[in-house]
Design a protein around this motif. Structure first.
Motif, mmCIF file in Angstrom:
data_model
loop_
_atom_site.group_PDB
_atom_site.id
_atom_site.type_symbol
_atom_site.label_atom_id
_atom_site.label_comp_id
_atom_site.label_asym_id
_atom_site.label_seq_id
_atom_site.Cartn_x
_atom_site.Cartn_y
_atom_site.Cartn_z
ATOM 1 N N SER A 1 31.917 38.697 30.550
ATOM 2 C CA SER A 1 33.262 38.216 30.224
ATOM 3 C C SER A 1 33.950 37.644 31.453
ATOM 4 O O SER A 1 33.947 38.263 32.527
ATOM 5 C CB SER A 1 34.112 39.357 29.653
ATOM 6 N N ARG A 2 34.523 36.470 31.280
ATOM 7 C CA ARG A 2 35.320 35.853 32.348
ATOM 8 C C ARG A 2 36.472 36.769 32.719
ATOM 9 O O ARG A 2 37.163 37.314 31.855
ATOM 10 C CB ARG A 2 35.870 34.509 31.852
ATOM 11 N N GLN A 3 36.688 36.910 34.006
ATOM 12 C CA GLN A 3 37.798 37.715 34.510
ATOM 13 C C GLN A 3 38.895 36.790 35.037
ATOM 14 O O GLN A 3 38.600 35.761 35.627
ATOM 15 C CB GLN A 3 37.312 38.636 35.628
ATOM 16 N N TRP A 4 40.139 37.164 34.815
ATOM 17 C CA TRP A 4 41.226 36.302 35.266
ATOM 18 C C TRP A 4 42.431 37.119 35.691
ATOM 19 O O TRP A 4 42.618 38.248 35.287
ATOM 20 C CB TRP A 4 41.610 35.284 34.193
ATOM 21 N N VAL A 5 43.233 36.500 36.547
ATOM 22 C CA VAL A 5 44.412 37.140 37.126
ATOM 23 C C VAL A 5 45.534 37.160 36.101
ATOM 24 O O VAL A 5 45.920 36.115 35.570
ATOM 25 C CB VAL A 5 44.873 36.386 38.390
ATOM 26 N N ARG A 6 46.063 38.332 35.823
ATOM 27 C CA ARG A 6 47.194 38.443 34.884
ATOM 28 C C ARG A 6 48.523 38.126 35.558
ATOM 29 O O ARG A 6 49.388 37.490 34.965
ATOM 30 C CB ARG A 6 47.242 39.849 34.294
ATOM 31 N N ASP A 7 48.699 38.583 36.790
ATOM 32 C CA ASP A 7 49.961 38.397 37.515
ATOM 33 C C ASP A 7 49.693 37.581 38.773
ATOM 34 O O ASP A 7 49.231 38.107 39.780
ATOM 35 C CB ASP A 7 50.562 39.754 37.868
ATOM 36 N N LEU A 8 49.995 36.297 38.723
ATOM 37 C CA LEU A 8 49.710 35.431 39.863
ATOM 38 C C LEU A 8 50.520 35.803 41.096
ATOM 39 O O LEU A 8 50.070 35.578 42.224
ATOM 40 C CB LEU A 8 49.989 33.963 39.490
ATOM 41 N N ASP A 9 51.696 36.377 40.896
ATOM 42 C CA ASP A 9 52.520 36.737 42.056
ATOM 43 C C ASP A 9 51.832 37.775 42.945
ATOM 44 O O ASP A 9 52.155 37.900 44.134
ATOM 45 C CB ASP A 9 53.881 37.277 41.597
ATOM 46 N N ALA A 10 50.894 38.521 42.370
ATOM 47 C CA ALA A 10 50.191 39.540 43.150
ATOM 48 C C ALA A 10 49.131 38.945 44.071
ATOM 49 O O ALA A 10 48.609 39.648 44.937
ATOM 50 C CB ALA A 10 49.541 40.554 42.206
ATOM 51 N N TYR A 11 48.841 37.650 43.880
ATOM 52 C CA TYR A 11 47.769 37.005 44.650
ATOM 53 C C TYR A 11 48.269 35.662 45.196
ATOM 54 O O TYR A 11 48.208 34.648 44.498
ATOM 55 C CB TYR A 11 46.529 36.777 43.781
ATOM 56 N N PRO A 12 48.772 35.630 46.418
ATOM 57 C CA PRO A 12 49.226 34.358 46.992
ATOM 58 C C PRO A 12 48.095 33.333 47.008
ATOM 59 O O PRO A 12 46.932 33.685 47.206
ATOM 60 C CB PRO A 12 49.644 34.744 48.416
ATOM 61 N N ALA A 13 48.449 32.088 46.794
ATOM 62 C CA ALA A 13 47.448 31.011 46.801
ATOM 63 C C ALA A 13 48.044 29.817 47.528
ATOM 64 O O ALA A 13 48.851 29.070 46.969
ATOM 65 C CB ALA A 13 47.046 30.633 45.377
ATOM 66 N N HIS A 14 47.658 29.683 48.796
ATOM 67 C CA HIS A 14 48.190 28.598 49.613
ATOM 68 C C HIS A 14 47.199 28.289 50.721
ATOM 69 O O HIS A 14 46.219 29.019 50.941
ATOM 70 C CB HIS A 14 49.552 28.987 50.206
ATOM 71 N N THR A 15 47.442 27.220 51.425
ATOM 72 C CA THR A 15 46.604 26.863 52.560
ATOM 73 C C THR A 15 46.596 27.997 53.578
ATOM 74 O O THR A 15 47.640 28.561 53.912
ATOM 75 C CB THR A 15 47.115 25.567 53.215
ATOM 76 N N VAL A 16 45.412 28.330 54.066
ATOM 77 C CA VAL A 16 45.264 29.389 55.062
ATOM 78 C C VAL A 16 44.917 28.801 56.426
ATOM 79 O O VAL A 16 45.533 29.136 57.435
ATOM 80 C CB VAL A 16 44.181 30.402 54.625
ATOM 81 N N VAL A 17 43.935 27.928 56.447
ATOM 82 C CA VAL A 17 43.521 27.270 57.687
ATOM 83 C C VAL A 17 44.074 25.852 57.682
ATOM 84 O O VAL A 17 43.801 25.072 56.764
ATOM 85 C CB VAL A 17 41.988 27.239 57.825
ATOM 86 N N LEU A 18 44.845 25.511 58.690
ATOM 87 C CA LEU A 18 45.465 24.188 58.749
ATOM 88 C C LEU A 18 44.672 23.262 59.655
ATOM 89 O O LEU A 18 44.275 23.638 60.761
ATOM 90 C CB LEU A 18 46.904 24.296 59.248
ATOM 91 N N THR A 19 44.440 22.069 59.154
ATOM 92 C CA THR A 19 43.747 21.034 59.906
ATOM 93 C C THR A 19 44.228 19.678 59.403
ATOM 94 O O THR A 19 44.600 19.540 58.235
ATOM 95 C CB THR A 19 42.222 21.151 59.735
ATOM 96 N N ASP A 20 44.227 18.702 60.283
ATOM 97 C CA ASP A 20 44.623 17.349 59.872
ATOM 98 C C ASP A 20 43.454 16.583 59.255
ATOM 99 O O ASP A 20 43.656 15.541 58.633
ATOM 100 C CB ASP A 20 45.150 16.561 61.079
ATOM 101 N N HIS A 21 42.251 17.110 59.416
ATOM 102 C CA HIS A 21 41.056 16.374 58.982
ATOM 103 C C HIS A 21 40.658 16.817 57.578
ATOM 104 O O HIS A 21 39.666 17.510 57.373
ATOM 105 C CB HIS A 21 39.913 16.600 59.965
ATOM 106 N N THR A 22 41.478 16.452 56.586
ATOM 107 C CA THR A 22 41.186 16.791 55.200
ATOM 108 C C THR A 22 41.484 15.603 54.309
ATOM 109 O O THR A 22 42.234 14.689 54.664
ATOM 110 C CB THR A 22 42.037 17.983 54.704
ATOM 111 N N GLU A 23 40.923 15.661 53.109
ATOM 112 C CA GLU A 23 41.156 14.602 52.125
ATOM 113 C C GLU A 23 42.628 14.533 51.751
ATOM 114 O O GLU A 23 43.195 13.464 51.571
ATOM 115 C CB GLU A 23 40.295 14.877 50.882
ATOM 116 N N PHE A 24 43.258 15.700 51.599
ATOM 117 C CA PHE A 24 44.698 15.778 51.321
ATOM 118 C C PHE A 24 45.327 16.556 52.473
ATOM 119 O O PHE A 24 45.182 17.768 52.541
ATOM 120 C CB PHE A 24 44.964 16.505 50.000
#
Length: 574
Positions: free
Chosen positions: A224-247
């Protein structure tokens, strides 16, 4: 070991901020591998999420590995240097655990190339007790892992935040006990959301059709696929910053999943139910991004569907930052969002009607009408945006040639409208062949004949050949049809991928299919029976198969399905 290659990795690391680095011997090492270039991989938010999740444990040092650029690959091969990790320049084969992020079917060929360059045995059954354990997660791993079932030891089915902690606990416990490789995999197969393909036998009939998937005793019959019920409990943002990316953005996820029920969209079915982060948690992450001064890239299936999008835009611009969005819907976009994008320097506004005719938009349940497109364009022009892009598909189920004509007609009228409003900007049509995907209502339908798609592409290009400021960009038809085979492929397709690797890669895939006794046409052009056993039948996304088939029938009748709503129990996920 080539010291110049090592130094190049050190130099790249020196241009980053936010990476993790632990002294040798203090933690068990894990390689997080993106099977494409650093430039592409560092724009993948999923990679950042898992990288942080693993390194925040007290027992794991997770290091990143990327596919070297072509010139570098030649040097790796000439000097017989194994590909290495970013953080400590360790050879791939030295990592006891190797985890691939699978986002695109064409990257499957890169998986094999990277394992070979890293001196890791390609076939899982040929790896011994001292060899690395190879796992894979990400969208492609979740939807249909079978084409890499001979390569990957275990797949992560669903969202890694809720699977990987339990996976790693079981993995370390088995290592402490000194369990053999097979015993380790048996333990991992009991973790919710972990699929170990070697414990499932696929049975075929005399015609070569899959008729049964049989698990070994003690192995779950379905994963069974597992999924996050409460997104606030799991931050999702850039962690490593670099200028050499597609975006080159600081990425922040606003929401996950989509409840719009577009019938072609794998993510819309497999990331249900739709979930939003709280405005407070997102603005907190925006403030954390302030020291870096980067443009905020909002990620989600449809940013304009976020219920507090106007307030979020004001918060971002109020902090003195600029912003961009992964996508928005023309029927829910707001003037505040468009103005915020324009104020952030956006030059081109992108809309995704997917089809030109009302009939085809009803077939795919897109829910976008022409009035939405013209209204969104009007808001863009009023905000000072001069250029527009349309995402479109050809070869959709139940499509006819007049539906291609409808694309031409719609694009022409949108360009006329731009000119009426005084804009001399460019209208770009980005047109892709439709590819049926697992766990969607169209998983039973064939791809359109390749000659039909090529003819449609020519027709679109010729229609606007003499009209200024309309561009038609089309995806590689050859690559699309390779993706079409792989997307719904079984384990025999996996053998063809391995053979193609021996023959030189993706360009040899069609020849590899023939040498494996397979025909691409059997995977591309055949209508599936209602009760057909699909290669992914032992996976459970939560969406009922009878619901998906009913949606196929509704598509044929051009009937609308309303979006998800609170208290709904139609598809089975809730």
């Amino acid at each position: 070991m080539d010291w110049e290659l090592k130094q190049a990795l050190r130099d790249q690391l020196g241009r980053e901020q936010g990476y993790f680095s632990y002294p040798s011997g203090t933690r068990s090492r894990m390689a997080l591998v993106y099977p494409n270039s650093y430039f592409v991989g560092m724009s993948n938010l999923g990679l950042h999420i898992i990288y942080a999740l693993m390194n925040q444990r007290d027992d794991t040092a997770c290091e990143r590995v990327f596919l070297p650029e072509r010139r570098e690959r030649i040097r790796y091969e000439k000097t017989r240097t194994p590909i290495m990790s970013m953080e400590h320049q360790l050879p791939l084969y030295e990592f006891p655990l190797i985890a691939f992020v699978l986002s695109f079917e064409m990257d499957y060929f890169h998986v094999l190339r990277m394992l070979e360059l890293g001196r890791v045995c390609l076939r899982s059954r040929e790896r011994g007790e001292r060899d690395p354990l190879v796992i894979a997660g990400g969208p492609c791993a979740t939807f249909n892992p079978e084409p890499l079932a001979e390569v990957v030891d275990a797949f992560i089915i669903g969202e890694g935040e809720v699977i990987m902690p339990a996976f790693m606990d079981v993995y370390y416990e088995a290592r402490r006990k000194g369990l053999a490789r097979r015993e380790l995999l048996q333990r991992l197969a009991q973790v919710p959301g972990v699929y170990v393909p070697s414990f499932y036998a696929h049975r075929y009939d005399e015609q070569g059709r899959l008729i049964a998937i049989e698990p070994e005793p003690g192995i779950p019959s379905r994963v069974s696929r597992q999924w996050v019920r409460d997104l606030d409990a799991y931050p999702a943002h850039t962690v490593v910053l670099t200028d050499h990316t597609e975006f080159n953005f600081y990425l922040i996820e606003t929401a996950r999943g989509c409840g719009r029920h577009c019938r072609f969209c794998m993510a819309g079915y497999c990331f249900r139910k739709p979930r939003n982060r709280s405005l407070g948690r997102i603005t907190q992450q925006v403030r954390e991004a302030l020291p870096y001064g980067k443009r905020i890239g909002l990620m989600g299936a449809a940013i304009s569907d976020y219920p507090e999008i106007n307030a979020l835009c004001r918060d971002i611009l109020g902090e003195g930052l600029s912003m961009s969005v992964a996508s928005f819907r023309a029927d829910s976009v707001t003037a505040d969002l468009v103005q915020s994008l324009a104020d952030s320097g956006l030059k081109t506004l992108t809309m995704a009607p997917e089809a030109g005719s009302p009939k085809m938009r009803a077939v795919i349940n897109k829910g976008i009408e022409e009035k939405h497109l013209f209204h969104a364009m009007e808001m863009g022009l009023a905000a000072g945006i001069r250029h527009f892009r349309l995402y479109l598909m050809v070869g959709l189920p139940f499509e006819q040639e007049e539906d291609i004509d409808a694309i031409i007609d719609l694009a022409g009228r949108l360009k006329d409208y731009m000119e009426e409003k005084g804009s001399k900007g460019t209208l770009t049509l980005s047109v892709n062949p439709f590819i049926p995907k697992p766990f969607t209502p169209f998983q039973w339908k064939p791809m359109a004949d390749r000659r039909y798609v090529e003819k449609a592409f020519r027709k679109l290009s010729q229609a606007f050949h003499k009209r200024k400021h309309i561009l038609v960009n089309t995806e590689s038809v050859k690559e699309a049809y390779i993706q079409g085979v792989i997307a719904r492929g079984d384990r025999r397709v996996g053998e063809a991928i391995l053979k193609a690797h021996e023959l030189g890669g993706a360009k040899a895939f069609k020849r590899a299919l023939r040498e494996c006794g397979l025909q691409a046409e059997d995977y591309l052009y055949r209508d599936r029976e209602k009760d057909e056993v699909f290669p992914w039948a032992c996976l459970d996304m939560g969406v009922r198969s009878d619901y998906l088939y009913d949606e196929l029938l509704r598509a044929q009748q051009q009937q609308a399905t309303i979006p998800c709503f609170d208290g709904c129990h139609r598809c089975g996920v809730c």
